[in-house]
Each structure stands twice: as C-alpha cells, then as structure tokens.
Design a protein around this motif. Structure first.
Motif, PDB file in Angstrom:
ATOM      1  N   LEU A  26       0.808  -1.218   0.000  1.00 36.39           N
ATOM      2  CA  LEU A  26       0.000   0.000   0.000  1.00 36.39           C
ATOM      3  C   LEU A  26       0.842   1.269   0.000  1.00 36.39           C
ATOM      4  O   LEU A  26       0.352   2.338  -0.401  1.00 36.39           O
ATOM      5  CB  LEU A  26      -0.950  -0.012   1.189  1.00 36.39           C
ATOM      6  CG  LEU A  26      -2.096  -1.032   1.067  1.00 36.39           C
ATOM      7  CD1 LEU A  26      -2.779  -1.215   2.406  1.00 36.39           C
ATOM      8  CD2 LEU A  26      -3.094  -0.596   0.002  1.00 36.39           C
ATOM      9  N   SER A  30       0.419   5.198  -1.829  1.00 42.68           N
ATOM     10  CA  SER A  30       0.159   6.226  -0.818  1.00 42.68           C
ATOM     11  C   SER A  30      -0.097   7.594  -1.434  1.00 42.68           C
ATOM     12  O   SER A  30      -0.791   8.429  -0.846  1.00 42.68           O
ATOM     13  CB  SER A  30       1.321   6.311   0.176  1.00 42.68           C
ATOM     14  OG  SER A  30       2.529   6.650  -0.494  1.00 42.68           O
ATOM     15  N   ARG A  34      -7.734   8.864  -3.204  1.00 39.55           N
ATOM     16  CA  ARG A  34      -8.691   7.806  -2.868  1.00 39.55           C
ATOM     17  C   ARG A  34      -9.859   7.738  -3.846  1.00 39.55           C
ATOM     18  O   ARG A  34     -10.616   6.776  -3.838  1.00 39.55           O
ATOM     19  CB  ARG A  34      -9.198   7.985  -1.430  1.00 39.55           C
ATOM     20  CG  ARG A  34      -8.143   7.646  -0.362  1.00 39.55           C
ATOM     21  CD  ARG A  34      -7.659   6.208  -0.544  1.00 39.55           C
ATOM     22  NE  ARG A  34      -6.864   5.709   0.562  1.00 39.55           N
ATOM     23  CZ  ARG A  34      -5.557   5.714   0.628  1.00 39.55           C
ATOM     24  NH1 ARG A  34      -4.862   6.248  -0.364  1.00 39.55           N
ATOM     25  NH2 ARG A  34      -4.924   5.190   1.648  1.00 39.55           N
ATOM     26  N   GLU A  51      -9.499  -5.441  -0.931  1.00 37.01           N
ATOM     27  CA  GLU A  51      -8.517  -4.849  -0.021  1.00 37.01           C
ATOM     28  C   GLU A  51      -8.351  -3.358  -0.290  1.00 37.01           C
ATOM     29  O   GLU A  51      -8.272  -2.553   0.651  1.00 37.01           O
ATOM     30  CB  GLU A  51      -7.176  -5.571  -0.146  1.00 37.01           C
ATOM     31  CG  GLU A  51      -6.130  -5.048   0.819  1.00 37.01           C
ATOM     32  CD  GLU A  51      -4.845  -5.862   0.829  1.00 37.01           C
ATOM     33  OE1 GLU A  51      -3.861  -5.389   1.426  1.00 37.01           O
ATOM     34  OE2 GLU A  51      -4.827  -6.954   0.240  1.00 37.01           O
ATOM     35  N   LEU A  52      -8.313  -2.984  -1.546  1.00 37.65           N
ATOM     36  CA  LEU A  52      -8.178  -1.568  -1.869  1.00 37.65           C
ATOM     37  C   LEU A  52      -9.414  -0.787  -1.417  1.00 37.65           C
ATOM     38  O   LEU A  52      -9.305   0.324  -0.896  1.00 37.65           O
ATOM     39  CB  LEU A  52      -7.948  -1.394  -3.360  1.00 37.65           C
ATOM     40  CG  LEU A  52      -6.612  -1.918  -3.894  1.00 37.65           C
ATOM     41  CD1 LEU A  52      -6.538  -1.735  -5.398  1.00 37.65           C
ATOM     42  CD2 LEU A  52      -5.434  -1.235  -3.219  1.00 37.65           C
ATOM     43  N   GLU A  54     -11.327  -1.536   1.067  1.00 40.02           N
ATOM     44  CA  GLU A  54     -11.269  -1.451   2.533  1.00 40.02           C
ATOM     45  C   GLU A  54     -10.316  -0.353   3.006  1.00 40.02           C
ATOM     46  O   GLU A  54     -10.477   0.176   4.110  1.00 40.02           O
ATOM     47  CB  GLU A  54     -10.837  -2.801   3.102  1.00 40.02           C
ATOM     48  CG  GLU A  54     -11.903  -3.885   2.977  1.00 40.02           C
ATOM     49  CD  GLU A  54     -11.358  -5.271   3.242  1.00 40.02           C
ATOM     50  OE1 GLU A  54     -10.149  -5.398   3.571  1.00 40.02           O
ATOM     51  OE2 GLU A  54     -12.129  -6.238   3.109  1.00 40.02           O
ATOM     52  N   HIS A  55      -9.335  -0.009   2.144  1.00 35.97           N
ATOM     53  CA  HIS A  55      -8.384   1.049   2.510  1.00 35.97           C
ATOM     54  C   HIS A  55      -8.805   2.404   1.932  1.00 35.97           C
ATOM     55  O   HIS A  55      -7.973   3.314   1.836  1.00 35.97           O
ATOM     56  CB  HIS A  55      -6.981   0.668   2.057  1.00 35.97           C
ATOM     57  CG  HIS A  55      -6.315  -0.324   2.965  1.00 35.97           C
ATOM     58  ND1 HIS A  55      -6.492  -1.684   2.842  1.00 35.97           N
ATOM     59  CD2 HIS A  55      -5.507  -0.140   4.061  1.00 35.97           C
ATOM     60  CE1 HIS A  55      -5.792  -2.297   3.789  1.00 35.97           C
ATOM     61  NE2 HIS A  55      -5.199  -1.388   4.535  1.00 35.97           N
TER      62      HIS A  55
END
Length: 215
Positions: A26, A30, A34, A51-52, A54-55
């Motif tokens: 990740l 950074s 988003r 997963e992406l 969720e982040h």
C-alpha cells in the motif's frame, strides 16, 4: 503455441476455487487519490479489489475473463463492481480513462508472447498519461523441480523456457526479470521489489513486484 490467452476452461473449473496470495504494498499507492479510477485486471475472486476498497479507494473495480471467478467475487463482495471480460484483453473502457491498473499474478497465466503483449498494449491504452501500472508476478525459479518442468515443456511443446503445466492442468509461465522489463518497455519503471509468495497450488516461490508509470 496455441492460444493460451485466457485458458477459460481451467479458470471456470479447477481455477475457480484457488486462493491467491500476492500481497499489496500500500505504500506504493500512498500518493494515489482515494477517488482515483483503479482497475484490478484479472481480479479473480476480488481479493485485491476488496482490499483496496477497505483502505478507502472508492472507485476501484475488477475484471476477469472467468464467469465462475466473477460470480465468486460478487458473492464475496456484493457492494463492489466486477465485470466479466468477454473478449480479453479488450477492455470496455475509453482510452486514458483509468488512473491505476493492477496485474496481480496475471502475466504468469498468459504464457503466449503475443497474448502477453496484447494485454500490456491494452492496459497502456486505457491508462491516463502518467497513470500507474502495478505488476506482481512470478520469476524463474532455480530449484530442480521447476528447472525440470521448464525443460520438459520446452522440449515437448517448443515453448519458451519458463513455461510449464501444473499438475491440475493450467499452463503458466515464470519470467526472467529482463523479460518483464522488456514487456513493460512502454512504461517507466519507478520501483521494484523481490518477494516470496505461496502459489495457488501451495508452493513457496520467488516473485517480483514492479511499479511503473505510463509516459
């Protein structure tokens, strides 16, 4: 080599139940907004897509040629967007309409040279100028088991060294690092990282992650 661009029968059969393990770094994402448009190409059952999400990445979606894997992805993550890729590698996206593309253990499943290049060309087309390509894939292994199956497949089928058939019938390819760099020569490589991963059949193997930017 016969067309091995998607091996749909395998991925709708034995491959539909596999577990994929390549980790997402990740920190490489950074600096990505988003709300960036992110495409997980060859998403399988949506592990990386989820997963992406969720982040905090809100515009991530996955595509895969396998209806069985996409059905699994939708069942596991009903709130995310997954699409069956009906004419791979062609993407139903406008040119320059994607900010980030992920290819996680995808090239290893496309052992044919022409099919690989067509896939990379299509990814290059849909990426916006300056867009990111994040690749995680398998490199040549130096253990006896793998050397033997590379040589056996090359002798029997006149395929490039590194191509092999798994015990359950998938034709895969491991790459020399220089081959991956050549394949991605239309991109500027920003970073790379060797790592070990468990393969879909449970063997620990050497892999490589590359982060590249479209010129």
């Amino acid at each position: 080599m016969k067309d091995l661009g998607n091996q749909l029968a395998y991925w709708d059969g034995a491959g539909a139940a596999k577990t994929f393990t390549h980790p997402v770094n990740l920190t490489w994402l950074s600096g990505v907004n988003r709300t960036a448009r992110i495409l997980d190409y060859g998403c399988g059952y949506g592990r990386v897509t989820a997963e992406l999400s969720e982040h905090g990445f809100s515009a991530v979606s996955g595509v895969d040629p396998s209806p069985a894997l996409i059905e699994r992805a939708r069942r596991l993550n009903p709130d995310l967007r997954f699409t069956v890729l009906t004419t791979p590698p062609k993407l139903p996206r406008d040119s320059g309409s994607v900010d980030v593309v992920l290819l996680f253990a995808v090239l290893t499943c496309v052992p044919d040279d022409d099919a690989q290049q067509a896939l990379v060309n299509e990814v290059h087309r849909v990426l916006a100028p300056g867009g990111l390509l994040y690749v995680s894939d398998m490199v040549l292994q130096d253990d006896e088991r793998n050397r033997n199956r590379y040589a056996t497949h090359a002798d029997r089928y006149n395929t490039p060294y590194g191509v092999f058939t798994t015990d359950d019938g998938a034709v895969c390819r491991h790459y020399d690092t220089s081959e991956l760099h050549t394949l991605l020569s239309a991109f500027d490589c920003m970073d790379e990282h060797p790592l070990k991963v468990n393969t879909m059949n449970g063997h620990q193997s050497q892999a490589l992650q590359l982060l590249a930017r479209k010129r």
